[in-house]
Write a protein that holds these residues in place. Structure first.
Motif, PDB file in Angstrom:
ATOM      1  N   GLY A   1      54.890  32.771   4.037  1.00  0.00           N
ATOM      2  CA  GLY A   1      53.364  32.438   4.276  1.00  0.00           C
ATOM      3  C   GLY A   1      52.786  32.775   2.811  1.00  0.00           C
ATOM      4  O   GLY A   1      51.775  32.022   2.364  1.00  0.00           O
ATOM      5  N   VAL A   2      53.081  33.768   2.233  1.00  0.00           N
ATOM      6  CA  VAL A   2      52.438  34.428   0.842  1.00  0.00           C
ATOM      7  C   VAL A   2      52.739  33.060  -0.211  1.00  0.00           C
ATOM      8  O   VAL A   2      52.039  32.964  -0.864  1.00  0.00           O
ATOM      9  N   LEU A   3      53.918  32.576  -0.069  1.00  0.00           N
ATOM     10  CA  LEU A   3      54.251  31.601  -1.366  1.00  0.00           C
ATOM     11  C   LEU A   3      53.372  30.413  -0.927  1.00  0.00           C
ATOM     12  O   LEU A   3      53.048  29.651  -1.800  1.00  0.00           O
ATOM     13  N   LEU A   4      53.220  29.892   0.420  1.00  0.00           N
ATOM     14  CA  LEU A   4      52.424  28.769   0.842  1.00  0.00           C
ATOM     15  C   LEU A   4      51.310  29.005   0.266  1.00  0.00           C
ATOM     16  O   LEU A   4      50.424  28.006  -0.118  1.00  0.00           O
ATOM     17  N   THR A   5      50.422  30.188   0.517  1.00  0.00           N
ATOM     18  CA  THR A   5      49.302  30.456   0.226  1.00  0.00           C
ATOM     19  C   THR A   5      48.848  30.382  -1.338  1.00  0.00           C
ATOM     20  O   THR A   5      47.845  29.683  -1.656  1.00  0.00           O
ATOM     21  N   TYR A   6      49.924  30.692  -2.056  1.00  0.00           N
ATOM     22  CA  TYR A   6      49.722  30.589  -3.452  1.00  0.00           C
ATOM     23  C   TYR A   6      50.105  29.009  -3.986  1.00  0.00           C
ATOM     24  O   TYR A   6      49.347  28.597  -4.714  1.00  0.00           O
TER      25      TYR A   6
ATOM     26  N   VAL B   1      58.178  47.868   3.104  1.00  0.00           N
ATOM     27  CA  VAL B   1      58.353  46.709   2.548  1.00  0.00           C
ATOM     28  C   VAL B   1      57.407  45.758   2.991  1.00  0.00           C
ATOM     29  O   VAL B   1      56.762  44.873   2.165  1.00  0.00           O
ATOM     30  N   ALA B   2      57.134  45.306   4.156  1.00  0.00           N
ATOM     31  CA  ALA B   2      56.146  44.252   4.517  1.00  0.00           C
ATOM     32  C   ALA B   2      54.854  44.704   4.216  1.00  0.00           C
ATOM     33  O   ALA B   2      53.923  43.789   3.694  1.00  0.00           O
ATOM     34  N   LEU B   3      54.293  45.931   4.155  1.00  0.00           N
ATOM     35  CA  LEU B   3      52.865  46.448   3.654  1.00  0.00           C
ATOM     36  C   LEU B   3      53.025  46.061   2.080  1.00  0.00           C
ATOM     37  O   LEU B   3      51.833  45.805   1.745  1.00  0.00           O
ATOM     38  N   ALA B   4      53.993  46.422   1.556  1.00  0.00           N
ATOM     39  CA  ALA B   4      53.909  46.315   0.006  1.00  0.00           C
ATOM     40  C   ALA B   4      53.928  44.522  -0.501  1.00  0.00           C
ATOM     41  O   ALA B   4      53.221  44.424  -1.202  1.00  0.00           O
ATOM     42  N   ILE B   5      54.576  43.959   0.227  1.00  0.00           N
ATOM     43  CA  ILE B   5      54.558  42.499  -0.055  1.00  0.00           C
ATOM     44  C   ILE B   5      53.311  41.967   0.398  1.00  0.00           C
ATOM     45  O   ILE B   5      52.682  41.000  -0.236  1.00  0.00           O
ATOM     46  N   MET B   6      52.593  42.357   1.452  1.00  0.00           N
ATOM     47  CA  MET B   6      51.245  41.958   1.782  1.00  0.00           C
ATOM     48  C   MET B   6      50.283  42.137   0.815  1.00  0.00           C
ATOM     49  O   MET B   6      49.469  41.506   0.465  1.00  0.00           O
ATOM     50  N   MET B   7      50.173  43.420   0.583  1.00  0.00           N
ATOM     51  CA  MET B   7      49.268  44.190  -0.455  1.00  0.00           C
ATOM     52  C   MET B   7      49.247  43.569  -1.494  1.00  0.00           C
ATOM     53  O   MET B   7      48.464  43.078  -2.390  1.00  0.00           O
TER      54      MET B   7
ATOM     55  N   SER C   1      45.054  28.312  -0.061  1.00  0.00           N
ATOM     56  CA  SER C   1      44.206  27.841   1.172  1.00  0.00           C
ATOM     57  C   SER C   1      43.456  29.243   1.883  1.00  0.00           C
ATOM     58  O   SER C   1      44.698  29.950   2.094  1.00  0.00           O
ATOM     59  N   ARG C   2      42.493  29.457   2.148  1.00  0.00           N
ATOM     60  CA  ARG C   2      41.996  30.537   2.735  1.00  0.00           C
ATOM     61  C   ARG C   2      42.728  30.443   4.376  1.00  0.00           C
ATOM     62  O   ARG C   2      43.043  31.644   4.894  1.00  0.00           O
ATOM     63  N   TYR C   3      42.774  29.256   4.950  1.00  0.00           N
ATOM     64  CA  TYR C   3      43.454  29.197   6.201  1.00  0.00           C
ATOM     65  C   TYR C   3      44.891  30.089   6.062  1.00  0.00           C
ATOM     66  O   TYR C   3      45.325  30.846   7.014  1.00  0.00           O
ATOM     67  N   LEU C   4      45.726  29.691   5.071  1.00  0.00           N
ATOM     68  CA  LEU C   4      47.042  30.149   4.930  1.00  0.00           C
ATOM     69  C   LEU C   4      47.046  31.411   4.846  1.00  0.00           C
ATOM     70  O   LEU C   4      47.941  32.333   5.269  1.00  0.00           O
ATOM     71  N   PHE C   5      46.063  31.922   3.928  1.00  0.00           N
ATOM     72  CA  PHE C   5      45.768  33.373   3.685  1.00  0.00           C
ATOM     73  C   PHE C   5      45.684  34.227   4.977  1.00  0.00           C
ATOM     74  O   PHE C   5      46.462  35.087   5.158  1.00  0.00           O
ATOM     75  N   LEU C   6      44.937  33.700   5.628  1.00  0.00           N
ATOM     76  CA  LEU C   6      44.634  34.468   7.133  1.00  0.00           C
ATOM     77  C   LEU C   6      45.684  34.228   7.888  1.00  0.00           C
ATOM     78  O   LEU C   6      46.141  35.265   8.714  1.00  0.00           O
ATOM     79  N   LEU C   7      46.323  33.292   7.908  1.00  0.00           N
ATOM     80  CA  LEU C   7      47.447  33.084   8.972  1.00  0.00           C
ATOM     81  C   LEU C   7      48.546  33.863   8.385  1.00  0.00           C
ATOM     82  O   LEU C   7      49.497  34.701   9.543  1.00  0.00           O
ATOM     83  N   THR C   8      48.934  34.222   7.100  1.00  0.00           N
ATOM     84  CA  THR C   8      50.072  35.033   6.798  1.00  0.00           C
ATOM     85  C   THR C   8      49.517  36.253   6.844  1.00  0.00           C
ATOM     86  O   THR C   8      50.248  37.333   7.302  1.00  0.00           O
TER      87      THR C   8
END
Length: 411
Positions: free
Chosen positions: A135-140, A172-178, A144-151
């Motif tokens: 999801g992060v990769l797709l956001t970049y 790990v998940a928190l670090a990847i998200m932030m 898209s704001r929609y993909l950001f919020l979905l991720t």
């Protein structure tokens, strides 16, 4: 610059002779009105379409051979991705992003369904971290704001599932998200995304404390870390949600103590709430120093009273509720004053809400035990309505005075 702002300010420019009405119309023509409701329709339609396809497949899932199941998952996922990209290339960005978002959801559903097909037992959330990373990769890629919020929703749900099912917290998940979504926001600041990212971080901070069975006051350290880090940002308009959310969280924490604390509480309640004083005090002091240094550098020392909400009165053996009640009133009045001084409607509205909340908390704390309950609610409603009327009246007067000041001709 937005069309709405131009529509509000343009008439005063024409009255002052800065521009003519014709020039104002030509300027407005350069900023076409956005049809936000229409932009939501593709997203809603794609969600309904995806739900229909997934429900149909799920209803017949048991009769489908395993190989065919894998093919169906892959075809649906690739189909959503490919169709979404096709629409994006034809300048239908919202519809394209919505379909790509369905592809991301199909990828996550495929992970779950594949595990069920082959009876794979999961002992952690590694597969969901992979889902969120995609999801992060797709956001970049899509921006898209929609993909950001979905991720963001995927990572938040991931932590919730991890804490409830496995009693673990994924750093790990928190670090990847932030790092991933935070850097994306840094390059493309947006107020809505800031609110959502800050809210997710705060929720995960609560999960971090509860899952590890720490004293709940440790929750203050990550949220004040976020607050202090954002003090170093020079631009304020898109950054303030990262500080507003921690302040509101601290306000709610202190309000909880006001409402439910009393001096007869046993020591176990205090023990569950209070972290070890030495280490907690050192950590909080370090964050305070970091914040003040940033405020001094950026000439924002006037915002230092925000730290009133971080005062650890829960260590007091007596009177913690009274101390926090004073803090709530002081902070809400300070926020109101700063809102009027900075001519910032968000602070005025938030300060008004917090002041009304503090008033009702004080009223409930003092009157609930000895007053008839019907009279309690009647008087409480009258007080709340009167305060609301007074504060709204003051706000309207302030906005009128500000508008008159702007319309005065420049000498």
């Amino acid at each position: 610059m937005s069309r709405k702002w131009l529509q509000q300010e343009g008439p005063s420019w024409t009255r002052q002779g800065i521009i003519t009405p014709e020039q104002l119309q030509r300027i407005l023509a350069c900023y076409p009105e956005k049809k936000r409701a229409i932009g939501i329709i593709p997203i809603l339609g794609s969600i309904l379409l995806g739900l229909g396809i997934l429900s149909f497949v799920a209803a017949n899932w048991g009769q489908i051979p395993q190989l065919m199941r894998l093919i169906i998952i892959a075809v649906i996922m690739v189909g959503f991705y490919g169709t979404g990209e096709m629409f994006r290339r034809r300048d239908h960005d919202k519809l394209g992003a919505a379909l790509i978002g369905l592809g991301l959801l199909t990828f996550g559903a495929g992970i779950v369904l594949t595990g069920q097909m082959f009876h794979l037992q999961a002992y952690d959330v590694t597969s969901f971290i992979v889902w969120g990373t995609v999801g992060v990769l797709l956001t970049y890629l899509i921006k898209s704001r929609y993909l950001f919020l979905l991720t963001l929703l995927i990572f938040t749900g991931l932590q919730w599932y991890n804490s409830t099912e496995f009693s673990h917290f994924s750093y790990v998940a928190l670090a990847i998200m932030m790092l991933g979504l935070g850097y994306y926001w840094l390059k493309r600041p947006n107020t809505l995304l800031a609110w959502c990212l800050a809210a997710s971080f705060t929720i995960q901070s609560i999960l971090l404390v509860t899952v590890n069975d720490w004293a709940f006051s440790w929750f203050f350290i990550p949220i004040w870390l976020l607050y202090s880090f954002m003090d170093w940002a020079k631009e304020r308009k898109s950054v303030y949600p990262f500080q507003a959310i921690p302040l509101v969280a601290a306000f709610i924490h202190n309000l909880f103590i006001v409402l439910f604390w009393n001096d007869s509480n046993d020591s176990s309640f205090l023990k569950d709430l209070s972290a070890q004083p030495l280490w907690f005090g050192l950590a909080l002091a370090a964050l305070f120093a970091l914040s003040i240094a940033a405020k001094y550098r950026n000439h924002r020392l006037m915002s230092s009273p925000d730290w009133l909400l971080a005062l650890p009165f829960f260590y007091l053996a007596h009177g913690a509720d009274a101390a926090y009640l004073i803090v709530l009133f002081a902070f809400s009045l300070y926020l109101l004053w700063r809102g009027y001084a900075e001519e910032w409607a968000v602070k005025i509205n938030l300060g008004t809400l917090l002041f009304l909340t503090s008033t009702m908390a004080a009223y409930g704390k003092l009157a609930w035990d000895f007053m008839d309950k019907s009279i309690f609610f009647i008087l409480g409603g009258i007080i709340l309505l009167a305060l609301s009327w007074f504060l709204n009246r003051r706000k309207k007067q302030f906005l009128v005075e500000l508008h008159e000041e702007e319309e005065k001709p420049h000498e």
